[in-house]
Structures are given as structure tokens and as C-alpha cells.
Scaffold this motif. Sequence first.
Motif, PDB file in Angstrom:
ATOM      1  N   UNK A 192       0.746  -1.233  -0.082  1.00  0.00           N
ATOM      2  CA  UNK A 192       0.117  -0.004   0.045  1.00  0.00           C
ATOM      3  C   UNK A 192       0.938   1.237  -0.127  1.00  0.00           C
ATOM      4  N   UNK A 193       0.712   2.179  -0.990  1.00  0.00           N
ATOM      5  CA  UNK A 193       1.366   3.293  -1.095  1.00  0.00           C
ATOM      6  C   UNK A 193       2.821   3.233  -1.710  1.00  0.00           C
ATOM      7  N   UNK A 194       3.247   2.036  -1.800  1.00  0.00           N
ATOM      8  CA  UNK A 194       4.625   1.822  -2.355  1.00  0.00           C
ATOM      9  C   UNK A 194       4.598   1.225  -3.722  1.00  0.00           C
TER      10      UNK A 194
ATOM     11  N   UNK B 237       1.585   0.054  -5.023  1.00  0.00           N
ATOM     12  CA  UNK B 237       0.197   0.360  -5.527  1.00  0.00           C
ATOM     13  C   UNK B 237      -0.043   1.518  -4.778  1.00  0.00           C
ATOM     14  N   UNK B 238      -1.257   2.353  -5.355  1.00  0.00           N
ATOM     15  CA  UNK B 238      -1.549   3.348  -4.573  1.00  0.00           C
ATOM     16  C   UNK B 238      -2.957   2.795  -3.703  1.00  0.00           C
ATOM     17  N   UNK B 239      -2.910   3.577  -2.860  1.00  0.00           N
ATOM     18  CA  UNK B 239      -4.024   3.089  -1.623  1.00  0.00           C
ATOM     19  C   UNK B 239      -5.302   2.703  -2.208  1.00  0.00           C
ATOM     20  N   UNK B 240      -5.716   3.753  -3.553  1.00  0.00           N
ATOM     21  CA  UNK B 240      -7.059   3.501  -3.816  1.00  0.00           C
ATOM     22  C   UNK B 240      -7.076   2.778  -5.103  1.00  0.00           C
ATOM     23  N   UNK B 241      -6.024   1.879  -5.357  1.00  0.00           N
ATOM     24  CA  UNK B 241      -5.866   1.013  -6.581  1.00  0.00           C
ATOM     25  C   UNK B 241      -6.722  -0.227  -6.109  1.00  0.00           C
ATOM     26  N   UNK B 242      -7.325  -0.891  -7.360  1.00  0.00           N
ATOM     27  CA  UNK B 242      -7.862  -2.283  -7.166  1.00  0.00           C
ATOM     28  C   UNK B 242      -7.197  -3.303  -6.448  1.00  0.00           C
ATOM     29  N   UNK B 243      -6.038  -3.604  -6.610  1.00  0.00           N
ATOM     30  CA  UNK B 243      -5.204  -4.454  -5.735  1.00  0.00           C
ATOM     31  C   UNK B 243      -5.442  -4.262  -4.299  1.00  0.00           C
ATOM     32  N   UNK B 244      -5.089  -3.075  -3.806  1.00  0.00           N
ATOM     33  CA  UNK B 244      -5.071  -2.616  -2.259  1.00  0.00           C
ATOM     34  C   UNK B 244      -6.357  -2.843  -1.907  1.00  0.00           C
TER      35      UNK B 244
END
Length: 513
Positions: free
Chosen positions: A233-235, A237-244
Motif C-alpha cells: 500500500x502506497x509503495x 500500488x496506490x492506496x485506492x488501487x483495485x489491488x489494495x
Amino acid sequence: MATHTSASAAGTGSTTPRPASGKTNAVVLTLMAAVFLALLDSQIIATALPRVIGDLGGLDQFAWATTGYLIGGSAALPVYGKLGDLFGRKRIFVGSLVAFLLASAACGLAQTMGQLIAFRVVQGIGSGGLFICVLAIIGEMFGYREGARYYGWISITFGAASIAGPTLGGVLTELASWRWVFFVNLPIGAVVLFVVVMMLDLPARPQKARIDYAGVVLLTIAIVALNLFAGWGGVKYAWTSPAILALAAGTVLVITLFILVQRRAADPVIPLRLFANSSFSIIMVLNFIGGFVGLGLLNYLVLWLQTVTSLDVQKSGYVLTALMLAVVVSSWVSAKAIGATGSYRRHPTLSMALFAVTAVLFLSAGPSTSVALTIGYMVMFGVAAGLNMQALSIAARSTASMQDIGAVQGTATLMRQLGTALGVSFFAALMTGRLATGLQERFGGDSAVHIDKDGSLSPEVLGQLSAPARLELATVYADSLRPVFVVMIPLVLIGLLAAFFLKDAEPAEHTDV
């Protein structure tokens, strides 16, 4: 072996510890060697990684050589603790040690980065068993007051492994090969295996036990998912990304299913009845906060030294060593004091209070703060971290009946590790956004200032900046790190409030070698 279940034996016992036999000391020292190996291998590979990448390739994967080890260890903690309760701690310890040694040999023989990562995961699973089994074995061998001094030995072992890990990894890599970073475990582990098999006298539990397979699988998935969420998260992928978002939703779902399974299981991995004990629940909260703040914040203190205080890598390493020594000494003194008095509740209380004071001091600090004062703040932070480390392990032991020692220690250690993983991720998210904004406002497109992906600044670049630019940059970093300490204050105040409700308790059972 004698087993005592009377109130006197299980309770305060004598205020003067009984002299330990040479056999007991030999066994405990050997167990400390196993803990040393488990802790050492979380760090020893760091200085060898450039050579590993040179031989095996896989630059884009090498971080998993460390991450896989840590995740494997985290996932194994409560499982090994429960298996020790069901089948006997000596048996489970030996099994985890054999797995650790076989995986160490396989790591040393790895021919690709993929193989190394896979074997590191297995090695991590073994290391989790080593650590949690030692905590549980000491808990079974001694009552919590007598065992407190042996828990203090774990503090010394932790400090030794933290300091020796990177150095030993570099020396072995230079003198022999990076493969000896793993092969060195084999002769030490063989000695540990021999001594434990021959000298450790603990009962096996041959009765038929029903393993909670569904609970094991669900807990493992939840721990892995939570670690990936915290690490990515935040590294990556973005925190709002589908993966996170998928990881977050999946983690919540799996934890919910795990709780439902634990309510119905005959021998649950984490017995929910443990939380009916208010002291146990408070200890879990304190362990989580202690990991979140005490270890989760450590990287950002190093960042403060190098960017705000402008110390070079070598000098900041000395200060970090002083901080770690403060952790070790305060943890050891805390364990000794608990052994002498039987009271542990004041130690986490003082720990949380010192954390709060340290946070306030850093809020008022900045580039103009002297190096001496900064070092003092760092040492105070180390004392605060040490005061809750072994004290909470001892407190957890005091809440456990003999049948639940492993489950209690596994759950307590897991809570601290999860707190650490989430703390690192949360503080990174808190700092990086403010840092990017501050750099843009103060420097714009200044190409002379190059920020690494993890938010750290190259010491070489820092040394090339003019004095005014260095001061400006240090101010940006100080402003970016202050929110970390702002958030730290309410967290540790919650911990302080919880610690006030912690009660001293006596263990239900006491076992001697």
C-alpha cells in the motif's frame, strides 16, 4: 521433572529465585542460540544481497528474499504455539529447527532468485517456530517470576542479533561467499538440536488432538494478506488501487471467517475464550501499539538523523546502535525487576508515558536541535520500547494456564508483528504525501535534489548541497515527519490508558526441569 500446581508454587513463590542448575542454564543458553539464529536471519542477508543479485539475477524480486522470510515467520507464530500446546513443545521445537536448517541449506544451494525466495519462506516458517517455542518452553519450565530473568536473556539475544546481523553478513560474504550467510546456521543448529534432544526434559502430549485445519489455513491467508496490504500500500500500488482495495476487503472477510471458525473449533488455533480475561485483552492491545510505534517508527527515526540532523551514514549508525542498546538494557532491567517484585503492570505504563514524552520532544525539534539532544531523544525512545518488550511477554505468560502457553505467546507475538507491519506502512503514507508537497513548494524542479523511492535522501547528494539548501531540505523533512509524531501521541495515550487497567496476576501452573 516436577510439576507444581499448588497456589504457592504457581503464585508468587519465593521472592528469592532458586538457584538454577547447570543443566537448566545449558538448556536455556542453547535455546537462546536458536532465537539468535531466527533473529539473525531476518537481517544477515541485507549486506549480502548485492552479491546474491550478481549471482542469481532477479533485481526486481530480491526484496522478497527478506519479505518472504518475515511473512513466513509471522504466519507460523500462532500455529506453532498451538501445536506445542497440543503435542508437546519439545517435539514442535525440534520439528521447526529441522525445517529451519533444511531450508537454510537449500537457500545456500539456490540457483535462481525464485528458488531462494521459496526456500526463504520455508526458513521463515521454521524461524517462527523457533522463536515462539522458546517463549513457550521457558513459560513451561518456570513460573513467570522465575522465568522473567530468562526472558531478559531474550532481550540480550535480540540486541546481539540486531547488531551482529549486517556485520556478520558482510564478513561472511567477503571472506567466503554469500552462500555461507545460510550455511553458518548448520553447525550452530546441529549443536542446538543435540543439546535439546539430549537435555531438555518436557512432557510430550500423546493424547489425541483435533487440529483446527480450517483455522490454520484462514489465519495464514489473513496474515499474508495483511502483510501484503501493509507492504504494498502506497509503495507498489496506490492506496485506492483495485489491488489494495481487494486485499483490504479480502483480509476483512478472511478474518471474519476465521473468528467464526474459532467459535466452533474443538481445539482452535487462537481460543477466543482467552479474550474473556481482561488482562489478556489489554496485553494484546499493548503489544499491537508497542509494535506499531516502537518498531514501526524506527526507520523514520533513522531518516530524521540523516536528513534533519544531517548525520552521515556511519554516525547515524552509531546513534542507532545506542538506541538499540537502550532497548536491550531497559528490557533486561525490566525483566529483572519483574522477577524480583512479581509486578509487571508499571512497566508498559511507563513505556507508553515515555513514548508520549518522546513524541512531544520530536514535535518541538528541528534542524537547529543539537545532535546531543537528538541522541537523548533517541535513547529515550529506545528505553520506552524496551520497557514493554519482555514485560508484555511475561505478562502474557502470567495469564496462561499450562495448556494455553503456546497459544497465548503466539497470539501476543503475532499482535506485535502485525502492529509493526501496519505501523511502517501507515507512517510511510503519512509522511510521503507531505514530503512530496513540501519538496515541490520549496525546490520545484531542482534536479540537484534527488529523492529515493522510499523517501530517503542519498547522503552523497546531501553532501553536495550548499549550506542554505541543506537547511531548507532539512526543514522540509522535519515538517514532513512531524505528522508521524502527532499521530503517535493519541496512539500511545490509548496504550497508557489501557496499561492503567492492567492487573498483576499469578500463573496457574509452574513446571521445573
